[in-house]
Design an enzyme around this catalytic site. Sequence first.
Site, short mmCIF file in Angstrom:
data_model
loop_
_atom_site.label_atom_id
_atom_site.label_comp_id
_atom_site.label_asym_id
_atom_site.label_seq_id
_atom_site.Cartn_x
_atom_site.Cartn_y
_atom_site.Cartn_z
N HIS A 241 3.13 13.32 -25.55
CA HIS A 241 2.48 14.55 -25.10
C HIS A 241 2.50 15.68 -26.15
O HIS A 241 1.45 16.13 -26.60
CB HIS A 241 3.17 15.07 -23.83
CG HIS A 241 3.28 14.07 -22.73
ND1 HIS A 241 2.20 13.68 -21.95
CD2 HIS A 241 4.34 13.38 -22.27
CE1 HIS A 241 2.62 12.78 -21.06
NE2 HIS A 241 3.91 12.58 -21.23
O1 RIB Z 1 4.64 16.31 -18.73
C1 RIB Z 1 5.01 16.14 -20.07
C2 RIB Z 1 5.68 17.36 -20.59
O2 RIB Z 1 6.87 17.61 -19.84
C3 RIB Z 1 6.16 17.21 -22.04
O3 RIB Z 1 6.16 18.47 -22.64
C4 RIB Z 1 7.56 16.71 -21.88
O4 RIB Z 1 8.38 17.01 -23.02
C5 RIB Z 1 8.01 17.51 -20.69
O5 RIB Z 1 8.40 18.80 -21.14
#
Ligand code: RIB
Length: 312
Positions: A241
């Site tokens: 992500h």
């Molecule tokens: O949903 C994914 C996000 O939530 C990413 O930033 C992961 O590190 C968590 O913070």
Amino acid sequence: MTLPIIIDTDPGQDDAVAILLALASPELEVLGITAVAGNVPLALTEVNARKICELAGKPDVKVYAGAIRPLLHNLVTAEHVHGKTGLDGPVLPEPKMPLQKQHAVDFIIETLMERPAGTVTICTLGPLTNIALALIKDPRISSRIKRIVAMGGGFFEGGNITPTAEFNIYVDPQAARLVLNAGIPFTLVPLDCTHQVLTTKDRVAKFRTMKNNSGPAIASMMDFFERFDAEKYGTDGGPLHDPCVIAWLLHPEFFTSRDVNVSVECESQLTMGMTVVDWWKVTNRKPNATVCRGVNADQLFDLLTERLARMA
Ligand code: RIB
Ligand code: CA
């Protein structure tokens, strides 16, 4: 001309990759890293941020601790994804570099007020609590932020912590609503985009064989991080992500996006934290975000591999 940025983060293995990508990119000047409670409590996210800077061979980066909990809700964490340390995978030494004494929110305000207006970009990789608190404490900063680039939300892909909500928004939906409605240029990188950026075995193998500390450490983090998501989604690798935020800053052309309205559910218990994206513009709600949907994952990983190979 380098782009000055503040990284607000809740490390988290994917946060770690994003931070390393930023530190390895000469196009960016990391003014500071502000930790927030999210994946794991603040006491761990601030330590993890410092561990990552030392892994990168950058112990001079200034790391600040911010909000210990969301604005209203009790903190929800994600040890089931990131492990009890939040950075499970490699064994990284306890940091020697200091945590800055100044609170993260005060650092954000001070930096924005001292630097020329419209020059500092804020990259958020976790819940938006610190940014919301800074806007509440000194609303003047809203006109001084160049852009916020945030990993968060999801629409076509649904949610990852509830059927309708993505984790960063779910943890602090009121903060997300406040920041999205502050009139600040805003880029949102949601699950619709990050779910296409998978840590496949071939991609992680390139990290593992790097002749430095960062590559193998990141590979070990990915081995741990992906086990939960790869099983959930039935994919080769899990979604990476947070590095998408930094990649968008460096190469926005890797992404496709649309300027639309994003509203955050803050009342319904069933859909709390849902990002309601008016993608087809069926309402008269004013666009408040550039929402990414497509991404060239191969180009993103080529960039990531090339930059991580430069690291200590
Ligand atoms: O949903 C994914 C996000 O939530 C990413 O930033 C992961 O590190 C968590 O913070
Ligand atoms: Ca994160």
